[in-house]
Write a protein that holds these residues in place. Structure first.
Motif, mmCIF file in Angstrom:
data_model
loop_
_atom_site.group_PDB
_atom_site.id
_atom_site.type_symbol
_atom_site.label_atom_id
_atom_site.label_comp_id
_atom_site.label_asym_id
_atom_site.label_seq_id
_atom_site.Cartn_x
_atom_site.Cartn_y
_atom_site.Cartn_z
ATOM 1 N N PHE A 28 -2.695 7.441 -9.660
ATOM 2 C CA PHE A 28 -2.905 7.474 -8.711
ATOM 3 C C PHE A 28 -4.210 8.331 -8.458
ATOM 4 O O PHE A 28 -5.146 8.611 -7.912
ATOM 5 N N LEU B 128 -1.029 5.245 -0.356
ATOM 6 C CA LEU B 128 -1.880 4.635 0.256
ATOM 7 C C LEU B 128 -2.220 3.703 -0.985
ATOM 8 O O LEU B 128 -1.152 2.059 -1.390
ATOM 9 N N LEU B 129 -3.278 3.610 -0.767
ATOM 10 C CA LEU B 129 -4.532 2.076 -1.405
ATOM 11 C C LEU B 129 -3.788 1.555 -2.341
ATOM 12 O O LEU B 129 -3.320 0.644 -2.693
ATOM 13 N N PRO B 130 -3.808 2.926 -3.558
ATOM 14 C CA PRO B 130 -3.803 2.454 -5.004
ATOM 15 C C PRO B 130 -2.602 1.794 -4.487
ATOM 16 O O PRO B 130 -1.974 0.910 -5.656
ATOM 17 N N MET B 131 -1.114 2.600 -4.141
ATOM 18 C CA MET B 131 0.047 1.637 -4.173
ATOM 19 C C MET B 131 0.030 0.438 -3.423
ATOM 20 O O MET B 131 0.923 -0.180 -3.683
ATOM 21 N N ALA B 132 -0.687 0.060 -2.190
ATOM 22 C CA ALA B 132 -1.198 -1.167 -1.956
ATOM 23 C C ALA B 132 -0.865 -2.227 -3.208
ATOM 24 O O ALA B 132 -0.931 -2.793 -3.087
ATOM 25 N N ILE B 133 -1.999 -1.535 -3.691
ATOM 26 C CA ILE B 133 -2.533 -3.013 -4.889
ATOM 27 C C ILE B 133 -1.486 -2.973 -5.718
ATOM 28 O O ILE B 133 -1.799 -3.860 -6.497
ATOM 29 N N THR B 134 -0.872 -1.575 -5.910
ATOM 30 C CA THR B 134 0.183 -2.087 -7.177
ATOM 31 C C THR B 134 1.409 -2.752 -6.889
ATOM 32 O O THR B 134 1.663 -3.778 -6.810
ATOM 33 N N GLY B 136 1.137 -4.778 -4.710
ATOM 34 C CA GLY B 136 0.454 -6.672 -4.375
ATOM 35 C C GLY B 136 0.693 -6.960 -5.788
ATOM 36 O O GLY B 136 1.085 -8.057 -5.643
ATOM 37 N N LEU B 138 2.759 -5.676 -8.262
ATOM 38 C CA LEU B 138 4.339 -6.735 -8.371
ATOM 39 C C LEU B 138 4.698 -7.469 -7.888
ATOM 40 O O LEU B 138 6.110 -7.522 -8.048
ATOM 41 N N ALA B 141 5.041 -6.598 -1.724
ATOM 42 C CA ALA B 141 4.192 -6.012 -1.300
ATOM 43 C C ALA B 141 5.106 -6.307 0.599
ATOM 44 O O ALA B 141 5.550 -7.962 -0.055
ATOM 45 N N GLY B 142 5.420 -5.606 0.957
ATOM 46 C CA GLY B 142 5.892 -6.400 2.428
ATOM 47 C C GLY B 142 7.498 -6.185 2.940
ATOM 48 O O GLY B 142 8.687 -6.554 3.135
ATOM 49 N N SER B 221 3.227 0.967 6.285
ATOM 50 C CA SER B 221 2.192 0.817 5.120
ATOM 51 C C SER B 221 2.627 -0.870 4.703
ATOM 52 O O SER B 221 2.093 -1.764 4.341
ATOM 53 N N PHE B 222 3.749 -0.469 3.912
ATOM 54 C CA PHE B 222 4.016 -1.129 3.136
ATOM 55 C C PHE B 222 5.520 -2.004 3.411
ATOM 56 O O PHE B 222 6.009 -2.880 2.926
ATOM 57 N N ALA C 49 -1.681 0.297 7.862
ATOM 58 C CA ALA C 49 -1.204 -0.642 7.723
ATOM 59 C C ALA C 49 -1.729 -2.125 7.267
ATOM 60 O O ALA C 49 -1.653 -2.545 6.346
ATOM 61 N N ALA C 52 -3.246 -1.404 4.136
ATOM 62 C CA ALA C 52 -2.185 -1.292 2.797
ATOM 63 C C ALA C 52 -1.902 -3.268 3.071
ATOM 64 O O ALA C 52 -2.098 -3.665 1.743
ATOM 65 N N LEU C 55 -4.599 -4.736 0.629
ATOM 66 C CA LEU C 55 -5.281 -4.829 -0.332
ATOM 67 C C LEU C 55 -3.425 -5.036 -1.600
ATOM 68 O O LEU C 55 -4.027 -5.446 -2.214
ATOM 69 N N SER C 56 -3.168 -5.719 -0.710
ATOM 70 C CA SER C 56 -2.115 -5.874 -1.770
ATOM 71 C C SER C 56 -1.976 -7.286 -1.501
ATOM 72 O O SER C 56 -1.298 -8.055 -1.810
#
Ligand SMILES: Nc1ncnc2c1ncn2[C@@H]1O[C@H](COP(=O)(O)OP(=O)(O)OP(=O)(O)O)[C@@H](O)[C@H]1O
Ligand SMILES: Nc1ncnc2c1ncn2[C@@H]1O[C@H](COP(=O)(O)OP(=O)(O)OP(=O)(O)O)[C@@H](O)[C@H]1O
Ligand SMILES: [Mg+2]
Ligand SMILES: [Mg+2]
Lengths: 290, 283, 392, 383, 383
Positions: A28, B128-134, B136, B138, B141-142, B221-222, C49, C52, C55-56
């Motif tokens: 990251f 946050l952002l790369p994590m959100a992509i990751t 997603g 995987l 997400a959520g 965020s997640f 939020a 995120a 993006l996800s």
């Protein structure tokens, strides 16, 4: 096969964590560094445009303030939290009867969300509502404590609240460390005619060097990431006098939809951290013959 | 005589510190016991004219956190289900990593440790952002497991740090003896190291539990509707942008949200025991 | 069946009650409403939020969004389209043109409005004003005169909370009041360098400095509602704040127009903030159906009325009866219609209606830095122009 | 790997040894601690390691146990090279000099831990525990934590931990140093029994000469990480390889008297100077290496018990001489007398009730049958 | 408080004692570890504490040092009651059985730390450090950390830490247990010198009998937390107060032979049974307490060195008897022979080259002048 397994068990055990760290931290960081060379706004974009974000950053008075604040805040916060944490741990170590309740009292600030404690602090520190007015009501007409509203001093109120919040945990860390020091050594020192303060100074504290490393890392992490603290206490104000890199980054990335700028500031942050932490880690972890 | 005076001074000092720490709590408790009217008109720091517990009930079960006005209650379990496994897993990982890094060093292990430590400093805002992509990618997400993963990953650095730095002070002779006794890697860990670890486990659990329970940024965020942790609810109660602010409910909610953490402090605090390794070796 | 997961930050009691109406209607029409409230930082947390989630690959069905950020999200390719609902419901007729602009992406509706907030309100304590014999000020000269008089009487003229967005709120009210609608549009909507560097802008900063003199010493970091409380309690005479401040007065049992006054310093101009729901690209028929239903209900007459009665703002569609609204609400509506006619309807920069986040933020940085230091108006103007240029 | 192949790979000499240490080197950083150590023991051997404090005994044990990585050389246990074999697979039991008890376990658990790890059945564990606890007289301590024990009790627990095991090789690092004399004798007997009845192979570090003499089948004397001599107790005591060994073993230690030797008609004559008196000249009837007709300086090594008062009838081959008595030290069952020979303080051991006074002259008998002769420069034994 | 008053309050007896322990009790939980301990030493005394492992020696030292709070009784150092006085104010130096070195300090710092704290000038510190380091042969280790030392080296550092001090009272807890024989002798001599030249007062715990005998001016024998006997080395060795002391002191220990005693015409006759042989009857010419004309069972205590072969001309007052030899144990300078007397294994000490074989009968000489006689039930000495 089993031999091989056995020999490498320590590495295998470490592997999942390391992989996670490499992906989720270093991966990251790499991602961020890449994005810092793009013109990403609301969402990341991946077209490189060169170092324009860094130029913008270099020209931003707000970023400059944020960095200066980080230096002031970081140094004072780490220093005071460490000293107070250590003092408290030592005091609590004197066979205090009420240790349990006191320990919890020192520790509880960690438990409270700063979104709300920030409000309480804001009131306490506000000259019109808090300490200053209480003292004035008590008859000290000239008592002033208006750091919160003074752009030059407001950052110090962030230190006060930060120390309040974190020193308890440092205390816990030190207390655990103190409790693992071999009692026999302390006895030897007592017989050697050494006074209690001196025993702590010269014998116990030096043997807790690893604990110092732990608390240093924890505190500098908190210093660098202090976000709630500023948002809730001063909102970065007066003006942006109490802005920190973390709030700057957050503002750029989320309130302002300027991810490229946030990424470049994050990259600069990481470089600063590297410059400070790496020599320290080296001195702590370099191989020694013991 | 001197001892008594010293002792007295000690307690006075401890109590002074306690006052410093308690000051904001005092403000919060006092405010939570006032009516909104009194807050609006009176001095914020004065004692309540009459004690009013209604804001506590409201914070727990009827304050609005959105359209639903069910207080913190529904979110409480999300946080419990999130934090307990996440704390347990990250603590265990930290313990075993710390054990490896302190007592089974191999070439490069110190560098790996340094790399892990350095990971502690990555600013969450950029994660946050790369994590959100990751997440997603995987497909978690959520979800609560997804959130758990995030907390575990960013907790490992600290838990490892705590344990490693605790375990380096344990005499190597103990490991030697256990090796000769025929114990292997895991056996030594569970039989020799875990039993001496209560103080550091306490510290780690306090840290991790506090971090995870109080986390807002990752939580908001997640998560998605239905998996939001208690801090998001607290935030929703407290952070009305353009609505009427109910400070009494805010304060009560904050204290309620902190109760599990406080409970952990009290319960775990008992294990700050002295001298677990004493008497093992000469030297 | 229609499904909607709605990301919003209306979480306080009144707001919640207001949106609840929509949920009930939605559910009554066979839909399932999933609430996803995220308060904080005037929507910053919700935006975090949202990012995120997008993006996800898990975007909410509808999101409370406003102003240029709708277009920004559209440009990122994240927004869907509700043009068919808008056409069927005839939105073009019902909405002021200025506001339609915010809701359209490439000429087609992609968001539905819920309300109109007025930002440039001066709230005043009627007892103080009556006692001092002052009328609620209608422009900045009157305001300054009143303030001087009050100061002479030992009364604090202006209650203000020293937070960046409150400073900005003050600033835009001054800008529109002193410079007029055209200046405002040029400077704070079009970011015209000449306007930014103009003498008018200097005057605006000078007025800000003057206002600074009417504020007490302890204003830093004060929440807006505490400032409101000062007016309510008679500790200060005025507050300049959006119409949500009214809620605090009413909650304290004060009656609009009687216990407190509302007036605008903008000389017929009207700074608005329109909240709306934007509809993101989502998979699944249920959710798409949910978006359509939600869009329709949002613009429904009943919701627009009930929501805004609760919220203190006024309906976005112009055909709603204002009878049940209180004095200041009716005033707001009247001013709105007048402003539409005169072309004086202006988007609030401070509340994210006029500019992209980065640009608005750059301006706010200068405004708040000026207000909280002894920076001269000249310096401020120069910094402002530079910051704006850099942010584009 | 097939067994046949395995056999081929192990050197034939190593095969009959339970432990063989070959050319072992060990350094800490730049300091060489062990230098070219070569030792081997056969099954059932009892090897005692002695040497001055800090000479590397514990380090050697640690290397054998696999707890320290050797810098060079090879260690074989049961014929198998231990290179890369982890301690737990070496089938050894060890008593640590620093005890290294597990602080959180009770005494009982400390002792049974190794068995539990190896999967010994519960009942068997209990049986062994009881047996060993009785032996070590710690039955009443089984539920205590190590921190609640006295020094000697800790040491016994450390012993217990090893004694319940049945390994190929025992390693004991000064296991009795903190016990009282009576208990030590009992323990010594127990260890001897263990060794004899179970045929256990043992490497044992001790500072107690009696322990070394009575327990060992083989003694290794070390100094500064170098082996000085390997031999039976008798060899070490009576034929020390060099002056260091001669001086180190035996208490009070051997008298090392500067002397001159000369071949006079086939037999060697050793003359020793005395202050204010004529030289003593003694016949030495064994051959002295490298002795020529020319007079030569040597060091004569004579243990105190080989210098007695001439009245002692047991001295049959004794040669007598008068010497002035400088100091008389009665010590319970014996009396030690110091006289000056060859410019050195020389101790003689007399009976407890020998009638002798300091300052006077007495007639001493010298028994040279057990004497050693050393080369003064190299210190090596030449007879 | 005025000085005069202070004087009055300290008991006159305590005043001349540097250390006096009065009626000391100490329990850990419900376990009584020390019971009614009474000991006093005068300035310059060298008190050696001996007793079986776990009898409470270290605990007693800890109480004296103030590291453990006594459950009852009083401790005075230099005449001043130590009640509530913290260890650092007691002006003592102590060597711990477990060393307790400061792990983060180098050897040099470990030794000088106490002086530094007391403000001893730098130069003086260095002087003392060098002196002590030379004495303990640890000069080359001064820059090492304790973890880099061998067991014996650590012990010497622990000694060094005490030796640089000049306290009222030294407490040594088995300070030489991990040193080799040679070094131990040297250290013993050093401690003796310290004691004699500086007149230091010392309390010393040891398991080494020779150490006890050669160092002590006074020996205290303890068992299970109770003092068994206090006396000079000679008293303890030759007139043990009870069978425990007799058995405990001396190595190999005293033979305790069941016997019958009877007064026959003024002198006491002691008869001892032998398997397959007539009783041995020996004259005993000292008075036996409580002896009447009737035959009475007693325990005769005879040290091995008082049973020799009759050929030994030194035995003048010896009474001889034939006994069958069961075991012969050659041990370097002596030969120990075991025979059965009174149903017990009895050890005799013969010269190294005594010509004797197991299974045969030999003529032994019994020297009863140093014998003790004990009451069988109470174990108390009656002659
Ligand atoms: N903390 C404790 N709790 C309970 N019992 C203890 C504790 N410490 C010591 N003991 C017991 O007290 C007794 C005396 O211990 P102490 O250490 O004084 O013995 P010692 O005479 O020094 O023995 P050694 O010669 O083995 O060192 C021992 O039986 C020991 O088990
Ligand atoms: N970690 C280390 N680093 C450097 N030197 C060390 C280390 N450990 C031990 N040594 C040194 O190695 C030498 C041998 O130590 P070792 O423990 O083997 O001695 P020893 O023969 O067992 O002595 P003792 O009889 O005193 O126990 C000593 O001089 C010691 O100082
Ligand atoms: Mg050793
Ligand atoms: Mg002891």
């Amino acid at each position: 096969m089993t031999d091989w397994l056995e020999k490498h068990v320590p590495k295998l055990v470490l592997a999942p964590s390391l992989i996670a760290i490499f992906v989720f931290v270093y991966g990251f960081i790499g991602w961020t560094a890449y994005v810092s060379f793009t013109k990403s706004r609301l969402l990341p974009k991946y077209d490189l445009v060169g170092p324009i974000q860094y130029e913008k950053l270099a020209n931003s008075p707000r970023w400059e303030v944020a960095l200066t604040n980080l230096a002031i805040f970081g140094i004072l916060f780490i220093l005071f939290a460490m000293v107070i944490g250590l003092i408290l741990a030592i005091l609590l170590d004197q066979k205090i009867r009420t240790e349990g309740p006191l320990r919890t009292i020192y520790l509880y600030p960690m438990a409270l969300s700063f979104i709300v404690t920030g409000t309480a602090w804001k009131w306490i520190l506000n000259p019109g509502l808090g300490i200053e007015s209480v003292f004035r009501d008590m008859g000290f007409e000239n008592f002033t404590f208006d750091w919160l509203v003074n752009p030059d001093l407001a950052i110090y109120t962030v230190v006060i609240a930060g120390v309040w919040q974190s020193s308890g945990f440092v205390m816990a860390l030190f207390l655990a460390g103190l409790r693992s020091v071999d009692g026999e050594i302390i006895r030897a020192a007592m017989v050697d005619g050494i006074s209690t303060p001196r025993i702590y100074m010269s014998i116990i504290i030096p043997s807790m060097a690893p604990i110092f490393l732990s608390s240093f890392i924890v505190l500098s992490h908190l210093a660098i990431k202090s976000f709630d603290l500023v948002i809730a206490l001063t909102g970065g104000g007066p003006g942006y006098a109490t802005d920190l890199p973390a709030t700057f980054m957050y503002a750029m990335a989320f309130s302002r939809g300027d991810i490229g700028q946030a990424a470049s500031s994050a990259t600069v942050m990481m470089m600063i951290v590297t410059a400070i932490i790496v020599p320290y880690l080296y001195s702590e972890l370099r191989p020694r013959h013991d | 005589m001197k001892r008594v005076a010293l002792r007295l001074g000690l307690y006075v000092l401890l109590i002074l510190f306690a006052l410093y720490y308690l000051m904001p709590l005092f403000v919060m408790v006092v405010t939570s016991l006032k009516s909104l009217d009194e807050i609006r008109t009176g001095s914020l720091l004065s004692l309540p004219r009459e004690i009013d517990f209604s804001s506590w009930g409201k914070a727990w079960s009827s304050a609005c956190t959105g359209i639903q006005c069910e207080g913190l209650r529904p979110y409480f379990w999300n946080s419990v289900m999130l934090s307990i496994p996440a704390v347990a897993i990250s603590t265990l990982l930290g313990a075993i990593n710390g054990y490896v890094l302190a007592q089974w060093r191999f070439k490069g292990s110190n560098i790996l440790f340094a790399l892990m430590l350095f990971g502690c400093f990555i600013p969450f805002q950029v994660v946050l952002l790369p994590m959100a992509i990751t997440l997603g990618a995987l497909k978690i997400a959520g979800t609560i497991p997804g959130l758990m993963l995030v907390h575990i990953v960013y907790g490992i650095g600290f838990t490892t740090l705590f344990f490693r730095n605790f375990y380096v002070t344990i005499p190597v002779e103990l490991v030697k003896a256990a090796k000769v006794d025929g114990a292997g890697f895991f056996r030594i860990f569970f039989s020799i190291f875990l039993p001496v670890s209560p103080p550091i486990i306490v510290v780690t659990v306090i840290w991790q539990f506090t971090q995870i329970w109080n986390d807002f940024l990752f939580g908001v965020s997640f998560s998605q509707a239905g998996t939001q942790p208690i801090t998001v609810a607290l935030n929703n109660i407290v952070n009305a942008t353009t609505g009427v602010k109910e400070y009494n409910v805010d304060m009560a909610a904050a204290i309620i949200a902190a109760l599990p953490t406080l409970l952990v402090y009290v319960v775990a605090g008992k294990y700050f025991i002295r001298g677990l390794t004493a008497g093992s070796v000469k030297g | 069946d229609p499904e909607a997961e709605v990301l919003h930050w209306w979480t306080s009691g009144g707001e919640a009650a207001a949106v609840k109406v929509l949920m009930e209607e939605f559910n009554a029409n066979g839909g399932t409403w999933t609430d996803m409230p995220v308060a904080g930082g005037g929507g910053d947390a919700a935006m975090t939020a949202l990012r995120a989630r997008v993006l996800s690959g898990n975007a909410p069905t509808a999101v409370q969004l406003k102003g240029p950020s709708i277009q920004e999200w559209y440009e990122e390719g994240a927004l869907g389209n509700i043009q068919d609902v808008a056409e069927a419901e005839n939105w073009d007729e019902l909405l002021p043109e200025a506001i339609q602009y915010h809701l359209k992406c490439d000429g087609e509706y992609c968001a539905a409005p819920v309300n109109i907030h007025r930002i440039d309100w001066i709230w005043s304590n009627s007892d103080i004003l009556d006692e001092a014999g002052i009328e609620p000020p209608k422009n900045w000269d009157e305001f300054n005169a009143a303030a001087e008089k009050l100061q002479g009487m030992g009364i604090l003229p202006l209650a203000h909370g020293g937070q960046a967005w409150q400073d900005a709120t003050l600033f835009e009210a001054v800008a529109v009041g002193l410079g007029g609608p055209d200046f405002y549009r040029k400077a704070l909507v079009d970011l015209d360098q000449d306007a930014l560097k103009s003498d008018t802008m200097k005057q605006v900063f000078d007025q800000m400095r003057t206002l600074r003199g009417y504020v007490d010493d302890n204003f830093s970091g004060r929440d807006w509602n505490l400032a409101t409380a000062m007016v309510i309690n008679g500790e200060a005479a005025f507050q300049i704040m959006g119409d949500w401040a009214k809620g605090e007065f009413i909650a304290a049992g004060k009656e609009p127009g009687k216990d407190f006054y509302c007036s605008s310093p903008s000389g017929g101009a009207y700074l608005y903030n329109v909240d709306s729901f934007a509809f993101f690209n989502v998979d699944g028929e249920d959710r798409q159906a949910g978006q359509k239903l939600l869009a329709k209900l949002t613009m429904g007459e009943n919701f627009q009325k009930v929501f805004n009665l609760n919220k203190g703002s006024i309906p976005a569609r112009l055909d709603v009866s204002m009878d049940e609204f209180e004095f200041c609400g009716r005033q707001s509506n009247a001013d709105l219609n007048e402003a539409i006619d005169n072309g004086f309807l202006l988007p609030s920069y401070a509340h994210g209606m006029a500019l992209r986040g980065a640009q608005a933020g750059a301006i706010t940085d200068v405004v708040t830095a000026h207000f909280n230091s002894d920076m001269s108006a000249e310096q401020a103007v120069e910094q402002l122009a530079n910051a704006v240029a850099a942010s584009q | 790997m097939s067994n046949a192949l395995k056999k081929e790979m192990t050197s034939p000499s190593a095969e009959q040894h339970i432990l063989s240490v070959e050319n072992l080197d060990k350094s800490f950083g730049s300091v060489k601690i062990l230098k070219d150590i070569n030792v081997a023991i056969e099954p059932g051997d009892f090897l005692v390691l002695v040497g001055p404090s800090g000479c590397g005994k514990s380090t050697l044990l640690n290397c054998i146990a696999g707890l320290e990585k050797a810098t060079g050389g090879d260690i074989r246990i049961g014929g198998r090279s231990m290179n890369g074999v982890s301690p737990k697979d070496r089938d050894i039991a060890m008593v640590f000099q620093s005890y290294a008890l597990y602080p959180t376990m009770t005494v009982g658990k400390n002792i049974t831990f190794g068995m539990k790890v190896r999967g010994v059945p519960e009942a068997e564990q209990q049986r062994k525990l009881n047996e060993v606890a009785t032996l070590l007289q710690i039955e009443h301590l089984l539920d205590r934590k190590p921190s609640q024990l006295s020094g000697g009790q800790r040491q016994r627990v450390a012993m217990g931990r090893a004694l319940v095991r049945d390994p190929q090789l025992f390693l004991f690092d000064e296991p009795l140093s903190n016990l009282d004399a009576k208990l030590r004798v009992e323990m010594r007997t127990e260890i001897k029994r263990l060794h004899q009845t179970l045929g256990a192979s043992i490497v044992y570090v001790t500072h107690d000469q009696i322990e070394a003499m009575t327990l060992a089948t083989k003694i290794v004397v070390m100094k500064d990480g170098i082996i000085q001599q390997v031999g039976t107790p008798n060899e070490i005591y009576n034929q020390p390889a060099n002056m260091f060994v001669a001086d180190f073993m035996g208490s009070p230690s051997m008298n090392l008297i500067p002397a001159q030797v000369e071949k006079v008609g086939g037999t060697a004559k050793i003359s020793i100077t005395r202050p204010d008196m004529d030289d003593i000249v003694l016949d030495f009837d064994r051959e002295i290496k490298g002795l020529t007709d020319t007079r030569k300086s040597v060091i004569l090594g004579l243990r105190p018990e080989n210098i007695t008062d001439s009245a002692n009838q047991h001295i049959t081959k004794g040669q007598v001489a008068d010497c002035r008595v400088d100091v008389v030290e009665p010590a319970g069952s014996d009396t030690f007398v110091v006289t000056n020979l060859g410019g050195k303080q020389v101790t003689a051991r007399l009976n407890a009730d020998a009638q002798i006074t300091a300052g006077e002259t007495a007639n001493f008998a010298f028994d040279l049958s057990k004497a050693s002769v050393f080369e003064p420069e190299s210190g090596a034994r030449i007879a």
